[in-house]
Design an enzyme around this catalytic site. Structure first.
Site, PDB file in Angstrom:
ATOM      1  N   TYR A 178      14.557  48.609  72.129  1.00  0.00           N
ATOM      2  CA  TYR A 178      13.679  47.524  71.678  1.00  0.00           C
ATOM      3  C   TYR A 178      13.918  46.249  72.476  1.00  0.00           C
ATOM      4  O   TYR A 178      13.002  45.503  72.760  1.00  0.00           O
ATOM      5  CB  TYR A 178      13.905  47.244  70.185  1.00  0.00           C
ATOM      6  CG  TYR A 178      13.151  48.153  69.245  1.00  0.00           C
ATOM      7  CD1 TYR A 178      13.111  49.527  69.444  1.00  0.00           C
ATOM      8  CD2 TYR A 178      12.471  47.639  68.148  1.00  0.00           C
ATOM      9  CE1 TYR A 178      12.424  50.363  68.568  1.00  0.00           C
ATOM     10  CE2 TYR A 178      11.780  48.461  67.264  1.00  0.00           C
ATOM     11  CZ  TYR A 178      11.767  49.822  67.483  1.00  0.00           C
ATOM     12  OH  TYR A 178      11.092  50.641  66.616  1.00  0.00           O
ATOM     13  N   GLU A 179      15.168  46.020  72.829  1.00  0.00           N
ATOM     14  CA  GLU A 179      15.501  44.813  73.603  1.00  0.00           C
ATOM     15  C   GLU A 179      14.811  44.845  74.962  1.00  0.00           C
ATOM     16  O   GLU A 179      14.253  43.843  75.414  1.00  0.00           O
ATOM     17  CB  GLU A 179      17.023  44.742  73.774  1.00  0.00           C
ATOM     18  CG  GLU A 179      17.523  43.488  74.445  1.00  0.00           C
ATOM     19  CD  GLU A 179      19.049  43.393  74.380  1.00  0.00           C
ATOM     20  OE1 GLU A 179      19.691  44.275  73.762  1.00  0.00           O
ATOM     21  OE2 GLU A 179      19.592  42.424  74.931  1.00  0.00           O
ATOM     22  N   GLU A 238      21.578  56.545  61.766  1.00  0.00           N
ATOM     23  CA  GLU A 238      20.117  56.432  61.706  1.00  0.00           C
ATOM     24  C   GLU A 238      19.661  57.170  60.447  1.00  0.00           C
ATOM     25  O   GLU A 238      20.154  58.246  60.143  1.00  0.00           O
ATOM     26  CB  GLU A 238      19.523  57.058  62.978  1.00  0.00           C
ATOM     27  CG  GLU A 238      18.033  57.262  62.991  1.00  0.00           C
ATOM     28  CD  GLU A 238      17.222  55.980  62.736  1.00  0.00           C
ATOM     29  OE1 GLU A 238      17.464  54.960  63.370  1.00  0.00           O
ATOM     30  OE2 GLU A 238      16.336  56.054  61.852  1.00  0.00           O
ATOM     31  N   LYS A 263       7.764  41.023  54.107  1.00  0.00           N
ATOM     32  CA  LYS A 263       7.318  40.602  52.769  1.00  0.00           C
ATOM     33  C   LYS A 263       8.516  40.213  51.899  1.00  0.00           C
ATOM     34  O   LYS A 263       9.522  40.925  51.874  1.00  0.00           O
ATOM     35  CB  LYS A 263       6.551  41.742  52.089  1.00  0.00           C
ATOM     36  CG  LYS A 263       5.192  41.968  52.726  1.00  0.00           C
ATOM     37  CD  LYS A 263       4.362  42.959  51.948  1.00  0.00           C
ATOM     38  CE  LYS A 263       3.036  43.162  52.650  1.00  0.00           C
ATOM     39  NZ  LYS A 263       2.584  44.553  52.645  1.00  0.00           N
ATOM     40  N   ASP A 299      14.546  40.064  68.286  1.00  0.00           N
ATOM     41  CA  ASP A 299      13.616  39.066  68.839  1.00  0.00           C
ATOM     42  C   ASP A 299      12.800  38.440  67.707  1.00  0.00           C
ATOM     43  O   ASP A 299      11.960  37.589  67.951  1.00  0.00           O
ATOM     44  CB  ASP A 299      12.662  39.706  69.857  1.00  0.00           C
ATOM     45  CG  ASP A 299      11.683  40.652  69.187  1.00  0.00           C
ATOM     46  OD1 ASP A 299      12.098  41.374  68.252  1.00  0.00           O
ATOM     47  OD2 ASP A 299      10.501  40.656  69.561  1.00  0.00           O
ATOM     48  N   ASP A 350      14.763  46.580  61.099  1.00  0.00           N
ATOM     49  CA  ASP A 350      13.410  46.404  60.552  1.00  0.00           C
ATOM     50  C   ASP A 350      13.311  45.046  59.855  1.00  0.00           C
ATOM     51  O   ASP A 350      14.159  44.709  59.027  1.00  0.00           O
ATOM     52  CB  ASP A 350      13.098  47.519  59.545  1.00  0.00           C
ATOM     53  CG  ASP A 350      13.062  48.894  60.212  1.00  0.00           C
ATOM     54  OD1 ASP A 350      12.937  48.938  61.455  1.00  0.00           O
ATOM     55  OD2 ASP A 350      13.170  49.915  59.510  1.00  0.00           O
ATOM     56  N   THR A 363      19.266  47.501  74.206  1.00  0.00           N
ATOM     57  CA  THR A 363      18.737  48.575  73.370  1.00  0.00           C
ATOM     58  C   THR A 363      17.311  48.887  73.863  1.00  0.00           C
ATOM     59  O   THR A 363      16.751  48.150  74.663  1.00  0.00           O
ATOM     60  CB  THR A 363      18.689  48.153  71.886  1.00  0.00           C
ATOM     61  OG1 THR A 363      17.528  47.340  71.673  1.00  0.00           O
ATOM     62  CG2 THR A 363      19.927  47.383  71.481  1.00  0.00           C
TER      63      THR A 363
END
Ligand code: SAH
Length: 220
Positions: free
Chosen positions: A201-202, A68, A127, A159, A123, A199
Site C-alpha cells: 500500500y505504501e 492476517e 464511520k 497515508d 483499515d 509495504t
C-alpha cells in the site's frame, strides 16, 4: 496460480510450511518453531506480506510473524514466498504466517512474548460507529499493552490523515503508551526513512503523491 474454490485456498494454506495453522497451541512457546531464539515481532494486517518478508530477510537477528485475518489475502503472501523459493532466491527462515483476527491476540501470545508490533495501512473504518474496529482504538491498545513488555514499541504507517490523527489522539490518551515519534511525511524525513521497508500500500499510495505518516509509540 488460479484457485477455483475457496476450499483450494484453504488447502494450500493448511499445507504451507510458512503457515502456523493452530496458533493458539503455540501460546507461550513461539520461540520453539524458529531456528534461533531471538526477539519476536508481529505485523497485524500484513496483507500480501511484502513488508514482513523483507523485514525478515533484512533482519536475521529477529523473528517475525505476519498476521492476517482473511485466508484469501494470506494465500497471496504464501504464494509470494513460494515464488521466491521457486526462483531460487533466499526465503526467510525467521518468518511464519498466521491467519487470525487481532481480536484474538491474547489467545495466541502470552504477556511479554513479543518485542514489537507493526501496523501498516490498517483499515480506516471512517464511520464513527465503526471506530472500535480501528486497530489503533483504545480497545486494541488495551490488548497490545497486555502482550508487549515495557520499552517495546508499536510502529504505525498510513497515508490516511483521518486515521492517523485518530491514532495519535488514541495513543496520547492511553495510559500504557507514550508517543515517541510522529511524522506526516516519512519519505522526506531522511533519518526516519533510513532502512524503511515499503509495504504494498505504501508503494501504491506514495506513487500517487500521498505523503506517508508514521508514528512510534513505546510501551511504558
Ligand atoms: N499491511 C499491508 C496491507 C494493508 S490493508 C500493506 O500495507 O500493504 C489492511 C490489511 O489488514 C487487510 O489485508 C485486512 O484484511 C487486514 N486486517 C484488517 N483488520 C484486521 C484484524 N482485525 N486482524 C487481522 N488483520 C486485519
Amino acid at each position: 496460480m488460479r484457485l477455483r474454490h475457496i476450499a483450494e485456498a484453504d488447502s494450500v494454506i493448511a499445507e504451507s510450511k510458512y503457515v502456523i495453522n493452530e496458533p493458539e497451541k503455540l501460546r507461550g512457546n513461539w520461540q520453539s518453531i524458529f531456528p534461533s531464539k531471538q526477539p519476536l515481532y508481529i505485523e497485524i494486517g500484513m496483507g500480501k506480506g511484502q513488508f514482513i518478508t523483507q523485514m525478515a530477510l533484512a533482519h536475521p537477528e529477529n523473528n517475525y510473524i505476519g498476521i492476517e485475518c482473511y485466508s484469501s489475502v494470506l494465500l497471496r503472501a504464501v504464494q509470494k514466498l513460494d515464488a521466491i523459493e521457486a526462483a531460487g532466491e533466499a526465503v526467510p527462515s525467521n518468518l511464519f504466517l498466521v491467519c487470525v483476527n487481532a481480536e484474538h491476540l491474547l489467545e495466541v501470545f502470552e504477556p511479554g512474548e513479543i518485542s514489537g508490533i507493526f501496523l501498516n495501512f490498517s483499515d480506516p473504518w471512517p464511520k464513527e460507529r465503526h471506530a472500535k474496529r480501528r486497530l489503533t482504538s483504545s480497545r486494541f491498545l488495551d490488548l497490545y499493552a497486555q502482550i508487549l513488555p515495557s520499552g517495546s514499541t508499536i510502529e504505525f504507517k498510513t497515508d490516511n490523515r483521518g486515521l492517523f490523527d485518530f491514532s495519535v489522539e488514541s495513543i496520547e490518551e492511553h495510559m500504557d503508551f507514550q508517543l515517541m515519534v510522529v511524522t506526516y511525511d516519512l519519505h522526506h524525513d531522511e533519518e526516519l526513512c533510513e532502512g524503511n521497508i515499503m509495504t504494498e500500500y505504501e508503494e501504491k499510495f506514495s506513487s500517487q503523491g500521498n505523503p506517508i505518516h508514521k508514528l512510534i509509540a513505546e510501551r511504558e
